[in-house]
Design a protein around this motif. Structure first.
Motif, PDB file in Angstrom:
ATOM      1  N   GLY A  74       0.928  -1.356  -0.165  1.00 35.39           N
ATOM      2  CA  GLY A  74      -0.044   0.035  -0.084  1.00 35.39           C
ATOM      3  C   GLY A  74       0.761   1.303  -0.034  1.00 35.39           C
ATOM      4  N   VAL A  75       2.048   1.124  -0.328  1.00 35.82           N
ATOM      5  CA  VAL A  75       2.860   2.385  -0.162  1.00 35.82           C
ATOM      6  C   VAL A  75       3.656   2.492  -1.760  1.00 35.82           C
ATOM      7  CG1 VAL A  75       5.008   3.453   0.824  1.00 35.82           C
ATOM      8  CG2 VAL A  75       3.517   2.089   1.760  1.00 35.82           C
ATOM      9  N   ARG A  76       3.295   3.580  -2.417  1.00 30.82           N
ATOM     10  CA  ARG A  76       3.829   3.972  -3.729  1.00 30.82           C
ATOM     11  C   ARG A  76       4.758   5.332  -3.703  1.00 30.82           C
ATOM     12  NH1 ARG A  76      -0.084   5.016  -7.788  1.00 30.82           N
ATOM     13  NH2 ARG A  76       1.449   4.746  -9.319  1.00 30.82           N
ATOM     14  N   PHE A  77       5.834   5.292  -4.430  1.00 32.82           N
ATOM     15  CA  PHE A  77       6.742   6.676  -4.336  1.00 32.82           C
ATOM     16  C   PHE A  77       6.921   7.090  -2.902  1.00 32.82           C
ATOM     17  CE2 PHE A  77       4.010   6.874  -8.441  1.00 32.82           C
ATOM     18  CZ  PHE A  77       4.962   6.495  -9.346  1.00 32.82           C
ATOM     19  N   GLY A  78       6.994   6.321  -2.106  1.00 33.28           N
ATOM     20  CA  GLY A  78       7.174   6.713  -0.655  1.00 33.28           C
ATOM     21  C   GLY A  78       6.165   7.224   0.030  1.00 33.28           C
ATOM     22  N   GLU A  79       4.707   7.144  -0.523  1.00 33.12           N
ATOM     23  CA  GLU A  79       3.657   7.749   0.086  1.00 33.12           C
ATOM     24  C   GLU A  79       2.557   6.519   0.223  1.00 33.12           C
ATOM     25  OE1 GLU A  79       2.651  11.012  -2.406  1.00 33.12           O
ATOM     26  OE2 GLU A  79       4.542  11.791  -2.377  1.00 33.12           O
ATOM     27  N   ILE A  80       1.818   6.910   1.291  1.00 33.16           N
ATOM     28  CA  ILE A  80       0.952   5.744   1.409  1.00 33.16           C
ATOM     29  C   ILE A  80      -0.490   5.676   0.349  1.00 33.16           C
ATOM     30  CG2 ILE A  80      -1.045   4.918   3.196  1.00 33.16           C
ATOM     31  CD1 ILE A  80       0.941   5.766   5.292  1.00 33.16           C
TER      32      ILE A  80
END
Length: 444
Positions: A74-80
């Motif tokens: 559930g984390v993409r590009f370091g963001e939730i």
């Protein structure tokens, strides 16, 4: 702005209270893994007999008593991206670390990448009434810095004084006690998007944990991977993570610039998956075992069997040479490094006295990457590993854990920030009044 100042002060007090109770957790929320380390603060004497080798860099006040990692979800590009998935992953990591440590943890200090960081340089100066610098003078000079308009939906993550000057004596790290007539300061301020931080706060709260501090991953990776001379004379830390690549520049032991490239090791895996038409787990395995960025004559003859991973031995008997895998991986790594070079040029990195570049993070372990990086970035490049910390298990000492270890150091010895001084609150309304008067003049 005042609200943020108060919330950061409250988090600092929580961290202090957790350290006095003796246990605090560090959480690294990344795109490829979520790592949790449990720290015990007992002081250096109690560890002297149990550990033969002393710790480095003065971090002897704490010891790692629990560590766990889990695959990030559930984390993409370091963001939730997906709250429930990330919440499950955080719970898994924290519970496993608690079990190993044998204690319950209530407070965590989190670090995260992403959220589009932006750096600002601020300056301020005040006259000294008593002839010597006190805490109150430092607070006054920090509040005299004119804050730029950093955007509506953004928050200040770090606000650190980088350099103080008393009269004409510049380069002071801590001016308190110095005699003089005027005090001036240069500050570095890092702002980030508000939404990713609020998501992280909400997610940690749903895991029944209290947030006692928050840090940028690129800053944490720089603290743990750069040696003292590099932090003093000027160096850049490139933290090659799964979903994003963090960049931080240090000089005089302070961070003066941070940025993020929204590409990382997961993008390389995705390229292999699409280029060779294999599932993502297989692509990750190929990258880990056979990956590289520098092809040699031997690689044409080094064949990789793809059939064993698809499960269809009857019909799928494909093989691919290692040179082809490198041919898929290299362009993406070049693209990431080119983006990094653009950011370093924009930050004026070439003007620093020493221009060392340190690669860290999980994706920095690709064979031959340091050679490719020194060609593209045009500087001395070395691979960095995080500092040795007491009690850290061997499995979490690699470059992929630079941010987690850096956050431990940040928890134990946070650099003085804006929130550590009693800034006169009347500085805030005055500044907003000044802005209102300027708006009035411009528009009427």
């Amino acid at each position: 702005m005042t609200d943020l100042y108060q919330s950061q002060r409250a988090m600092r007090n929580k961290r202090q209270a957790a350290m006095q109770r003796g246990v605090i957790a560090v959480l690294d929320v990344g795109s490829s893994k979520i790592a949790c380390l449990v720290l015990r603060f007992d002081g250096p004497d109690s560890f002297r007999d149990s550990d033969g080798i002393g710790s480095m860099a003065g971090q002897s006040s704490f010891r790692v008593i629990g560590a766990a990692t889990t695959r990030s979800r559930g984390v993409r590009f370091g963001e939730i991206d997906a709250m429930h998935e990330t919440e499950r992953a955080i719970r898994t990591a924290v519970q496993a670390a608690q079990k190993m440590a044998g204690v319950r943890v209530d407070h965590v200090i989190a670090c995260f990448a992403g959220a589009k960081p932006r750096s600002y340089g601020l300056a301020g100066s005040v006259d000294l009434h008593d002839g010597a610098v006190t805490d109150n003078c430092v607070a006054r000079v920090l509040s005299s810095c004119d804050i730029p308009d950093y955007g509506e939906n953004r928050e200040i993550l770090h606000a650190q004084p980088v350099n103080f000057a008393v009269d004409h004596r510049s380069g002071l790290g801590d001016p308190r006690g110095q005699a003089g007539n005027a005090l001036s300061v240069d500050m570095h301020m890092l702002s980030v998007d508000r939404a990713p931080i609020e998501n992280l706060l909400y997610c940690i709260k749903r895991c029944d944990l209290e947030l006692a501090g928050i840090a940028s991953s690129s800053y944490a990776a720089g603290i743990s991977s750069l040696v003292e001379d590099e932090q003093e004379l000027g160096a850049a830390c490139i933290d090659l993570g799964g979903g994003s690549t963090g960049i931080s520049i240090f000089i005089k032991k302070h961070m003066i610039y941070a940025d993020t490239v929204r590409m990382g090791g997961d993008h390389v895996t995705s390229d292999i998956s699409q280029g060779l038409q294999v599932p993502m787990p297989t692509a990750e395995r190929i990258k880990t075992f056979y990956g590289g960025v520098q092809a040699t004559g031997m690689d044409d003859r080094d064949m990789i069997d793809l059939s064993s991973d698809t499960g269809d031995w009857e019909h799928d008997r494909r093989t691919v040479s290692r040179a082809e895998v490198i041919g898929v991986m290299r362009p993406r790594m070049e693209e990431i490094l080119e983006e990094v070079r653009v950011r370093l040029d924009a930050a004026g990195f070439e003007h620093l006295p020493s221009q060392r570049i340190v690669l860290t993070g999980g994706a920095s372990q690709l064979p031959g990457l340091d050679g490719l990086a020194s060609r593209i970035l045009g500087q001395q490049v070395r691979l960095g590993r995080p500092l040795r910390v007491q009690g850290l298990p061997q499995s979490v000492t690699g470059p992929g854990f630079a941010s987690a270890v850096g956050t431990c150091l940040f928890a134990a010895h946070p650099q003085d920030e804006w929130w550590d001084f009693d800034i006169p609150v009347d500085g805030y309304p005055a500044r907003s009044l000044k802005r209102a008067v300027k708006w009035f003049k411009d528009n009427w």
